[in-house]
Write a protein that holds these residues in place. Structure first.
Motif, PDB file in Angstrom:
ATOM      1  N   ASN A   1       0.841  -1.194   0.000  1.00  0.00           N
ATOM      2  CA  ASN A   1       0.000   0.000   0.000  1.00  0.00           C
ATOM      3  C   ASN A   1       0.882   1.252   0.000  1.00  0.00           C
ATOM      4  OD1 ASN A   1       0.760   0.659   2.656  1.00  0.00           O
ATOM      5  ND2 ASN A   1      -1.341   0.887   3.368  1.00  0.00           N
ATOM      6  N   PRO A   2       0.307   2.461  -0.092  1.00  0.00           N
ATOM      7  CA  PRO A   2       1.131   3.678  -0.195  1.00  0.00           C
ATOM      8  C   PRO A   2       2.101   3.907   0.967  1.00  0.00           C
ATOM      9  CG  PRO A   2      -1.114   4.146  -0.859  1.00  0.00           C
ATOM     10  CD  PRO A   2      -1.126   2.759  -0.294  1.00  0.00           C
ATOM     11  N   ASN A   3       1.806   3.313   2.134  1.00  0.00           N
ATOM     12  CA  ASN A   3       2.717   3.431   3.275  1.00  0.00           C
ATOM     13  C   ASN A   3       3.782   2.348   3.270  1.00  0.00           C
ATOM     14  OD1 ASN A   3       1.388   5.684   4.511  1.00  0.00           O
ATOM     15  ND2 ASN A   3      -0.197   4.292   5.247  1.00  0.00           N
ATOM     16  N   ASP A   4       3.838   1.582   2.200  1.00  0.00           N
ATOM     17  CA  ASP A   4       4.798   0.489   2.052  1.00  0.00           C
ATOM     18  C   ASP A   4       4.496  -0.657   3.006  1.00  0.00           C
ATOM     19  OD1 ASP A   4       6.915  -0.791   0.815  1.00  0.00           O
ATOM     20  OD2 ASP A   4       8.457   0.132   2.063  1.00  0.00           O
ATOM     21  N   TYR A   5       3.208  -0.836   3.338  1.00  0.00           N
ATOM     22  CA  TYR A   5       2.800  -1.914   4.222  1.00  0.00           C
ATOM     23  C   TYR A   5       2.542  -3.188   3.423  1.00  0.00           C
ATOM     24  CZ  TYR A   5       1.802   1.746   7.728  1.00  0.00           C
ATOM     25  OH  TYR A   5       1.883   2.804   8.599  1.00  0.00           O
ATOM     26  N   GLN A   6       3.012  -4.311   3.951  1.00  0.00           N
ATOM     27  CA  GLN A   6       2.745  -5.622   3.368  1.00  0.00           C
ATOM     28  C   GLN A   6       1.308  -6.036   3.690  1.00  0.00           C
ATOM     29  OE1 GLN A   6       4.604  -7.855   1.388  1.00  0.00           O
ATOM     30  NE2 GLN A   6       2.589  -8.809   1.324  1.00  0.00           N
ATOM     31  N   ILE A   7       0.591  -6.557   2.696  1.00  0.00           N
ATOM     32  CA  ILE A   7      -0.808  -6.950   2.875  1.00  0.00           C
ATOM     33  C   ILE A   7      -0.923  -8.473   2.843  1.00  0.00           C
ATOM     34  CG2 ILE A   7      -3.159  -6.739   1.980  1.00  0.00           C
ATOM     35  CD1 ILE A   7      -2.078  -4.144   0.504  1.00  0.00           C
ATOM     36  N   ILE A   8      -1.545  -9.035   3.893  1.00  0.00           N
ATOM     37  CA  ILE A   8      -1.831 -10.467   3.968  1.00  0.00           C
ATOM     38  C   ILE A   8      -3.346 -10.633   3.847  1.00  0.00           C
ATOM     39  CG2 ILE A   8      -1.652 -12.586   5.324  1.00  0.00           C
ATOM     40  CD1 ILE A   8       1.070 -11.510   4.619  1.00  0.00           C
ATOM     41  N   TYR A   9      -3.774 -11.433   2.885  1.00  0.00           N
ATOM     42  CA  TYR A   9      -5.208 -11.591   2.577  1.00  0.00           C
ATOM     43  C   TYR A   9      -5.716 -12.966   3.000  1.00  0.00           C
ATOM     44  CZ  TYR A   9      -9.375 -12.343  -0.266  1.00  0.00           C
ATOM     45  OH  TYR A   9     -10.637 -12.646  -0.682  1.00  0.00           O
TER      46      TYR A   9
ATOM     47  N   LYS B   1     -14.755   1.821   0.380  1.00  0.00           N
ATOM     48  CA  LYS B   1     -14.049   2.621   1.373  1.00  0.00           C
ATOM     49  C   LYS B   1     -12.690   2.026   1.734  1.00  0.00           C
ATOM     50  CE  LYS B   1     -18.198   4.650   3.454  1.00  0.00           C
ATOM     51  NZ  LYS B   1     -19.032   4.767   4.685  1.00  0.00           N
ATOM     52  N   ILE B   2     -12.488   0.749   1.383  1.00  0.00           N
ATOM     53  CA  ILE B   2     -11.203   0.102   1.652  1.00  0.00           C
ATOM     54  C   ILE B   2     -10.080   0.753   0.852  1.00  0.00           C
ATOM     55  CG2 ILE B   2     -11.411  -1.646  -0.157  1.00  0.00           C
ATOM     56  CD1 ILE B   2      -9.809  -2.168   3.292  1.00  0.00           C
ATOM     57  N   TYR B   3     -10.430   1.448  -0.241  1.00  0.00           N
ATOM     58  CA  TYR B   3      -9.409   2.019  -1.114  1.00  0.00           C
ATOM     59  C   TYR B   3      -8.509   3.013  -0.383  1.00  0.00           C
ATOM     60  CZ  TYR B   3     -12.458   0.126  -4.799  1.00  0.00           C
ATOM     61  OH  TYR B   3     -13.228  -0.696  -5.584  1.00  0.00           O
ATOM     62  N   GLY B   4      -9.001   3.586   0.731  1.00  0.00           N
ATOM     63  CA  GLY B   4      -8.178   4.513   1.485  1.00  0.00           C
ATOM     64  C   GLY B   4      -6.952   3.832   2.086  1.00  0.00           C
ATOM     65  N   ALA B   5      -7.123   2.579   2.509  1.00  0.00           N
ATOM     66  CA  ALA B   5      -6.013   1.824   3.107  1.00  0.00           C
ATOM     67  C   ALA B   5      -5.345   0.911   2.099  1.00  0.00           C
ATOM     68  CB  ALA B   5      -6.515   1.003   4.291  1.00  0.00           C
TER      69      ALA B   5
ATOM     70  N   CYS C   1      -3.211  -2.158  -5.552  1.00  0.00           N
ATOM     71  CA  CYS C   1      -2.710  -3.345  -4.843  1.00  0.00           C
ATOM     72  C   CYS C   1      -3.833  -4.243  -4.347  1.00  0.00           C
ATOM     73  CB  CYS C   1      -1.798  -2.948  -3.686  1.00  0.00           C
ATOM     74  SG  CYS C   1      -2.474  -1.749  -2.524  1.00  0.00           S
ATOM     75  N   LEU C   2      -5.068  -3.920  -4.724  1.00  0.00           N
ATOM     76  CA  LEU C   2      -6.221  -4.694  -4.279  1.00  0.00           C
ATOM     77  C   LEU C   2      -6.610  -5.732  -5.332  1.00  0.00           C
ATOM     78  CD1 LEU C   2      -8.345  -4.865  -1.968  1.00  0.00           C
ATOM     79  CD2 LEU C   2      -9.769  -3.310  -3.327  1.00  0.00           C
ATOM     80  N   LEU C   3      -7.087  -6.877  -4.869  1.00  0.00           N
ATOM     81  CA  LEU C   3      -7.490  -7.955  -5.762  1.00  0.00           C
ATOM     82  C   LEU C   3      -8.643  -7.516  -6.665  1.00  0.00           C
ATOM     83  CD1 LEU C   3      -7.426 -10.689  -2.993  1.00  0.00           C
ATOM     84  CD2 LEU C   3      -5.759 -10.430  -4.823  1.00  0.00           C
ATOM     85  N   GLU C   4      -8.641  -8.013  -7.888  1.00  0.00           N
ATOM     86  CA  GLU C   4      -9.629  -7.577  -8.872  1.00  0.00           C
ATOM     87  C   GLU C   4     -11.063  -7.922  -8.448  1.00  0.00           C
ATOM     88  OE1 GLU C   4      -8.501  -9.544 -12.482  1.00  0.00           O
ATOM     89  OE2 GLU C   4      -9.737 -11.323 -12.051  1.00  0.00           O
ATOM     90  N   ASP C   5     -11.230  -8.927  -7.605  1.00  0.00           N
ATOM     91  CA  ASP C   5     -12.561  -9.316  -7.131  1.00  0.00           C
ATOM     92  C   ASP C   5     -13.228  -8.199  -6.328  1.00  0.00           C
ATOM     93  OD1 ASP C   5     -12.403 -12.670  -7.386  1.00  0.00           O
ATOM     94  OD2 ASP C   5     -10.504 -11.609  -7.129  1.00  0.00           O
ATOM     95  N   TYR C   6     -12.447  -7.249  -5.838  1.00  0.00           N
ATOM     96  CA  TYR C   6     -12.980  -6.129  -5.066  1.00  0.00           C
ATOM     97  C   TYR C   6     -12.860  -4.805  -5.828  1.00  0.00           C
ATOM     98  CZ  TYR C   6     -12.421  -9.696  -1.478  1.00  0.00           C
ATOM     99  OH  TYR C   6     -12.484 -10.873  -0.773  1.00  0.00           O
ATOM    100  N   GLY C   7     -12.717  -4.913  -7.135  1.00  0.00           N
ATOM    101  CA  GLY C   7     -12.601  -3.715  -7.951  1.00  0.00           C
ATOM    102  C   GLY C   7     -11.194  -3.203  -8.094  1.00  0.00           C
ATOM    103  N   GLY C   8     -10.211  -3.998  -7.647  1.00  0.00           N
ATOM    104  CA  GLY C   8      -8.820  -3.593  -7.743  1.00  0.00           C
ATOM    105  C   GLY C   8      -8.171  -3.978  -9.054  1.00  0.00           C
TER     106      GLY C   8
END
Length: 316
Positions: free
Chosen positions: A123-131, A246-250, A255-262
């Motif tokens: 994400n923009p803060n360089d945070y690693q995302i675990i899904y 609203k998840i797009y803010g974080a 970097c979001l999966l396409e299933d959620y519009g990413g």
């Protein structure tokens, strides 16, 4: 790390190591270069302390000590507590840390029931995302301990190859979670899990974002709140199906999966990538399990059970 522009002007970083399912661990020299706040003297001070704690593994890799020190924001005393709790839990909770081989029947079952992913774009803060989400909704197929084991494997894989990171985000999808899933939870396992997440996790946890929140979330929170500190509660954010954008803010679309519009790959491809990577990581996981406590050598004054609060552990 390469920079990714998602078209909105937001620039994101991509981990080539995660993308390419690397099994090459980061080195201590790479970590020192990345973190000028950490000196070899800092880590040597930790080594000297570990010698006074004979129950702890005496050969903890330097990269892990750097990770602990970084995760505790360079607080030496907090780092000692984190190390103590991490290795105590690892020793007393084999259901979370032992047999990390995805060809084992219980993990084959878990990976059929659950989706996981270590997203390569941060994400923009360089945070690693675990899904993580349910693949199959039948509660009788869900095993909490195996799910936790896979979540820890995901984090371990990320920090073993990429090392220290400004932060981690957990992205959970609640779709399919039913009351029956709650009956599969044990108080003992929940206590151990939240102790690990809050006091023994060797990374900086920055947020827990829960998608497709349902009415059952109130019952879940009633169950887990007693194990959660205020700091962790403040990190939890819920999104209903109607306000998922609203998840797009974080987690921006880039970097979001396409299933959620990413714009990232699908859940199915991400899960397949995760399984392939975990299979490759098996030797590293097997080697890692040697680093545990020897309870026969633990100083009497610091003997504590996981069932008691780790806050009272005495650290010399």
């Amino acid at each position: 790390m390469p920079l990714i522009n998602d078209g909105s002007g937001i620039v994101l970083k991509e981990s080539i190591k995660i993308k390419e399912k690397s099994t090459t661990p980061i080195t201590a020299d790479e970590e020192y270069a990345k973190n000028p706040e950490i000196s070899k003297e800092n880590i040597e001070d930790l080594r000297k302390w570990i010698v006074t704690q004979p129950h702890l593994p005496q050969n903890i890799p330097e990269e892990m000590l750097i990770l602990f020190y970084h995760s505790c924001f360079f607080d030496m005393e907090q780092t000692k507590i984190c190390i103590e709790i991490y290795y105590t839990l690892k020793t007393e909770t084999p259901e979370f840390f032992e047999n990390r081989d995805i060809s084992r029947p219980e993990l084959v079952n878990a990976l059929n029931v659950l989706d996981y992913g270590c997203l390569p774009i941060r994400n923009p803060n360089d945070y690693q995302i675990i899904y993580h989400k349910l693949r199959i909704f039948e509660a009788n197929k869900y095993v909490f301990n195996d799910g936790v084991k896979l979540l820890i494997m995901a984090m371990d894989a990320c920090f073993k190859v990429d090392g220290t990171c400004p932060g981690y985000i957990f992205l959970f999808d609640m779709r399919g979670v039913r009351l029956g899933h709650l009956t599969r939870l044990s108080i003992s396992s929940l206590r151990k899990f939240f102790t690990f997440i809050q006091e023994g996790l060797p990374v900086r946890l920055k947020g827990i974002h829960v998608l497709n929140t349902q009415s059952i979330v109130d019952k879940i929170m009633m169950l887990v709140k007693p194990f959660m500190k205020k700091e962790l509660l403040s990190m939890v954010h819920f999104y209903t199906e109607r306000d998922v954008d609203k998840i797009y803010g974080a987690v921006p679309k880039g970097c979001l999966l396409e299933d959620y519009g990413g714009m990232a790959q699908s859940i199915d491809k991400t899960h397949a990538h995760f399984m392939e990577w975990m299979k490759l990581m098996k030797p590293l996981f097997e080697n890692d399990y040697q680093y545990k406590c020897d309870e026969s050598k633990r100083p009497k004054k610091s003997k504590k059970s996981i069932s008691t609060s780790f806050k009272s552990l005495e650290i010399d």
